[in-house]
Design a protein around this motif. Structure first.
Motif, PDB file in Angstrom:
ATOM      1  N   ARG A   1      58.838  50.059  53.906  1.00 26.98           N
ATOM      2  CA  ARG A   1      58.025  48.888  54.259  1.00 26.98           C
ATOM      3  C   ARG A   1      58.853  47.805  54.934  1.00 26.98           C
ATOM      4  NH1 ARG A   1      56.228  48.323  48.903  1.00 26.98           N
ATOM      5  NH2 ARG A   1      55.078  50.213  48.609  1.00 26.98           N
ATOM      6  N   LEU A   2      60.058  47.608  54.426  1.00 30.13           N
ATOM      7  CA  LEU A   2      60.930  46.564  54.959  1.00 30.13           C
ATOM      8  C   LEU A   2      61.746  47.027  56.163  1.00 30.13           C
ATOM      9  CD1 LEU A   2      62.244  45.102  51.580  1.00 30.13           C
ATOM     10  CD2 LEU A   2      60.492  44.134  53.089  1.00 30.13           C
ATOM     11  N   SER A   3      61.583  48.297  56.537  1.00 27.64           N
ATOM     12  CA  SER A   3      62.339  48.897  57.646  1.00 27.64           C
ATOM     13  C   SER A   3      63.832  48.654  57.500  1.00 27.64           C
ATOM     14  CB  SER A   3      61.839  48.375  58.987  1.00 27.64           C
ATOM     15  OG  SER A   3      60.510  48.797  59.201  1.00 27.64           O
ATOM     16  N   LYS A   4      64.320  48.810  56.274  1.00 28.41           N
ATOM     17  CA  LYS A   4      65.739  48.597  56.011  1.00 28.41           C
ATOM     18  C   LYS A   4      66.603  49.671  56.655  1.00 28.41           C
ATOM     19  CE  LYS A   4      66.196  45.931  51.852  1.00 28.41           C
ATOM     20  NZ  LYS A   4      66.799  45.913  50.539  1.00 28.41           N
ATOM     21  N   TYR A   5      66.111  50.900  56.638  1.00 25.86           N
ATOM     22  CA  TYR A   5      66.869  52.029  57.156  1.00 25.86           C
ATOM     23  C   TYR A   5      65.922  52.916  57.951  1.00 25.86           C
ATOM     24  CZ  TYR A   5      69.887  50.471  53.358  1.00 25.86           C
ATOM     25  OH  TYR A   5      70.642  49.713  52.523  1.00 25.86           O
ATOM     26  N   ASN A   6      66.487  53.853  58.645  1.00 25.85           N
ATOM     27  CA  ASN A   6      65.711  54.844  59.370  1.00 25.85           C
ATOM     28  C   ASN A   6      64.872  55.646  58.377  1.00 25.85           C
ATOM     29  OD1 ASN A   6      65.499  57.787  60.217  1.00 25.85           O
ATOM     30  ND2 ASN A   6      66.001  56.780  62.164  1.00 25.85           N
ATOM     31  N   HIS A   7      63.588  55.767  58.633  1.00 23.60           N
ATOM     32  CA  HIS A   7      62.682  56.443  57.699  1.00 23.60           C
ATOM     33  C   HIS A   7      63.066  57.899  57.472  1.00 23.60           C
ATOM     34  CE1 HIS A   7      59.116  53.444  57.900  1.00 23.60           C
ATOM     35  NE2 HIS A   7      60.269  52.834  57.941  1.00 23.60           N
ATOM     36  N   THR A   8      63.524  58.567  58.509  1.00 23.81           N
ATOM     37  CA  THR A   8      63.938  59.959  58.365  1.00 23.81           C
ATOM     38  C   THR A   8      65.136  60.065  57.435  1.00 23.81           C
ATOM     39  OG1 THR A   8      63.133  60.440  60.583  1.00 23.81           O
ATOM     40  CG2 THR A   8      64.667  62.026  59.620  1.00 23.81           C
ATOM     41  N   ALA A   9      66.082  59.148  57.569  1.00 25.19           N
ATOM     42  CA  ALA A   9      67.260  59.151  56.703  1.00 25.19           C
ATOM     43  C   ALA A   9      66.878  58.886  55.253  1.00 25.19           C
ATOM     44  CB  ALA A   9      68.264  58.103  57.181  1.00 25.19           C
ATOM     45  N   ILE A  10      65.933  57.975  55.038  1.00 30.12           N
ATOM     46  CA  ILE A  10      65.446  57.683  53.682  1.00 30.12           C
ATOM     47  C   ILE A  10      64.814  58.936  53.084  1.00 30.12           C
ATOM     48  CG2 ILE A  10      63.738  56.394  52.340  1.00 30.12           C
ATOM     49  CD1 ILE A  10      64.157  54.055  54.292  1.00 30.12           C
ATOM     50  N   ASP A  11      63.958  59.601  53.855  1.00 31.72           N
ATOM     51  CA  ASP A  11      63.291  60.808  53.365  1.00 31.72           C
ATOM     52  C   ASP A  11      64.296  61.911  53.041  1.00 31.72           C
ATOM     53  OD1 ASP A  11      60.762  59.690  53.559  1.00 31.72           O
ATOM     54  OD2 ASP A  11      60.407  60.489  55.583  1.00 31.72           O
ATOM     55  N   GLU A  12      65.275  62.102  53.914  1.00 31.51           N
ATOM     56  CA  GLU A  12      66.284  63.139  53.678  1.00 31.51           C
ATOM     57  C   GLU A  12      67.044  62.880  52.384  1.00 31.51           C
ATOM     58  OE1 GLU A  12      68.736  63.365  57.152  1.00 31.51           O
ATOM     59  OE2 GLU A  12      67.140  64.258  58.367  1.00 31.51           O
ATOM     60  N   GLN A  13      67.423  61.626  52.159  1.00 31.74           N
ATOM     61  CA  GLN A  13      68.164  61.287  50.947  1.00 31.74           C
ATOM     62  C   GLN A  13      67.301  61.488  49.709  1.00 31.74           C
ATOM     63  OE1 GLN A  13      71.484  60.294  51.173  1.00 31.74           O
ATOM     64  NE2 GLN A  13      71.476  60.713  48.999  1.00 31.74           N
ATOM     65  N   PHE A  14      66.048  61.070  49.777  1.00 33.03           N
ATOM     66  CA  PHE A  14      65.138  61.231  48.647  1.00 33.03           C
ATOM     67  C   PHE A  14      64.926  62.710  48.326  1.00 33.03           C
ATOM     68  CE2 PHE A  14      60.821  61.756  46.939  1.00 33.03           C
ATOM     69  CZ  PHE A  14      60.997  61.094  45.735  1.00 33.03           C
ATOM     70  N   TYR A  15      64.690  63.517  49.350  1.00 32.02           N
ATOM     71  CA  TYR A  15      64.472  64.956  49.119  1.00 32.02           C
ATOM     72  C   TYR A  15      65.733  65.618  48.555  1.00 32.02           C
ATOM     73  CZ  TYR A  15      60.079  64.270  51.564  1.00 32.02           C
ATOM     74  OH  TYR A  15      58.844  63.822  51.939  1.00 32.02           O
ATOM     75  N   PHE A  16      66.896  65.119  48.977  1.00 39.27           N
ATOM     76  CA  PHE A  16      68.145  65.645  48.414  1.00 39.27           C
ATOM     77  C   PHE A  16      68.214  65.368  46.918  1.00 39.27           C
ATOM     78  CE2 PHE A  16      72.488  64.783  47.023  1.00 39.27           C
ATOM     79  CZ  PHE A  16      73.059  66.028  47.238  1.00 39.27           C
ATOM     80  N   TYR A  17      67.924  64.128  46.520  1.00 41.41           N
ATOM     81  CA  TYR A  17      67.921  63.782  45.091  1.00 41.41           C
ATOM     82  C   TYR A  17      66.868  64.594  44.332  1.00 41.41           C
ATOM     83  CZ  TYR A  17      70.748  59.625  46.129  1.00 41.41           C
ATOM     84  OH  TYR A  17      71.732  58.776  46.520  1.00 41.41           O
ATOM     85  N   GLN A  18      65.702  64.726  44.945  1.00 41.09           N
ATOM     86  CA  GLN A  18      64.606  65.444  44.308  1.00 41.09           C
ATOM     87  C   GLN A  18      64.977  66.914  44.102  1.00 41.09           C
ATOM     88  OE1 GLN A  18      60.972  65.682  46.644  1.00 41.09           O
ATOM     89  NE2 GLN A  18      59.774  65.138  44.836  1.00 41.09           N
ATOM     90  N   SER A  19      65.592  67.529  45.074  1.00 38.37           N
ATOM     91  CA  SER A  19      65.956  68.943  44.948  1.00 38.37           C
ATOM     92  C   SER A  19      67.090  69.152  43.953  1.00 38.37           C
ATOM     93  CB  SER A  19      66.343  69.516  46.315  1.00 38.37           C
ATOM     94  OG  SER A  19      67.568  68.972  46.746  1.00 38.37           O
ATOM     95  N   ASP A  20      67.889  68.124  43.734  1.00 39.48           N
ATOM     96  CA  ASP A  20      69.025  68.218  42.818  1.00 39.48           C
ATOM     97  C   ASP A  20      68.574  68.324  41.363  1.00 39.48           C
ATOM     98  OD1 ASP A  20      71.838  68.307  42.380  1.00 39.48           O
ATOM     99  OD2 ASP A  20      71.777  66.214  41.754  1.00 39.48           O
ATOM    100  N   VAL A  21      67.405  67.805  41.041  1.00 39.65           N
ATOM    101  CA  VAL A  21      66.940  67.831  39.662  1.00 39.65           C
ATOM    102  C   VAL A  21      66.003  68.998  39.359  1.00 39.65           C
ATOM    103  CG1 VAL A  21      67.202  65.358  39.312  1.00 39.65           C
ATOM    104  CG2 VAL A  21      65.017  66.262  40.087  1.00 39.65           C
ATOM    105  N   LEU A  22      65.584  69.711  40.370  1.00 42.29           N
ATOM    106  CA  LEU A  22      64.655  70.829  40.159  1.00 42.29           C
ATOM    107  C   LEU A  22      65.352  72.084  39.762  1.00 42.29           C
ATOM    108  CD1 LEU A  22      62.195  70.255  43.112  1.00 42.29           C
ATOM    109  CD2 LEU A  22      61.881  69.688  40.725  1.00 42.29           C
TER     110      LEU A  22
END
Length: 56
Positions: free
Chosen positions: A35-56
């Motif tokens: 929402r705040l456009s702090k970072y590139n949205h693609t980079a945010i998604d990649e980092q989130f999916y990395f964290y998400q896959s780490d716990v599965l």
């Protein structure tokens, strides 16, 4: 260094982060950063999916 010792070594964790002052959910933080456009949205998604896959 004592905090690192306690949370990473004694608990055998892979990483430690501090509690956020406002958000209690990683997904809320992801949405707020977008929402705040702090970072590139693609980079945010990649980092989130990395964290998400780490716990599965």
């Amino acid at each position: 260094m004592l905090i690192i010792e306690y949370f990473l070594r004694r608990k055998t964790a892979e990483y430690a982060i501090s509690a956020h002052y406002d958000h209690t959910c990683v997904w809320e933080e992801v949405l707020q950063n977008k929402r705040l456009s702090k970072y590139n949205h693609t980079a945010i998604d990649e980092q989130f999916y990395f964290y998400q896959s780490d716990v599965l």
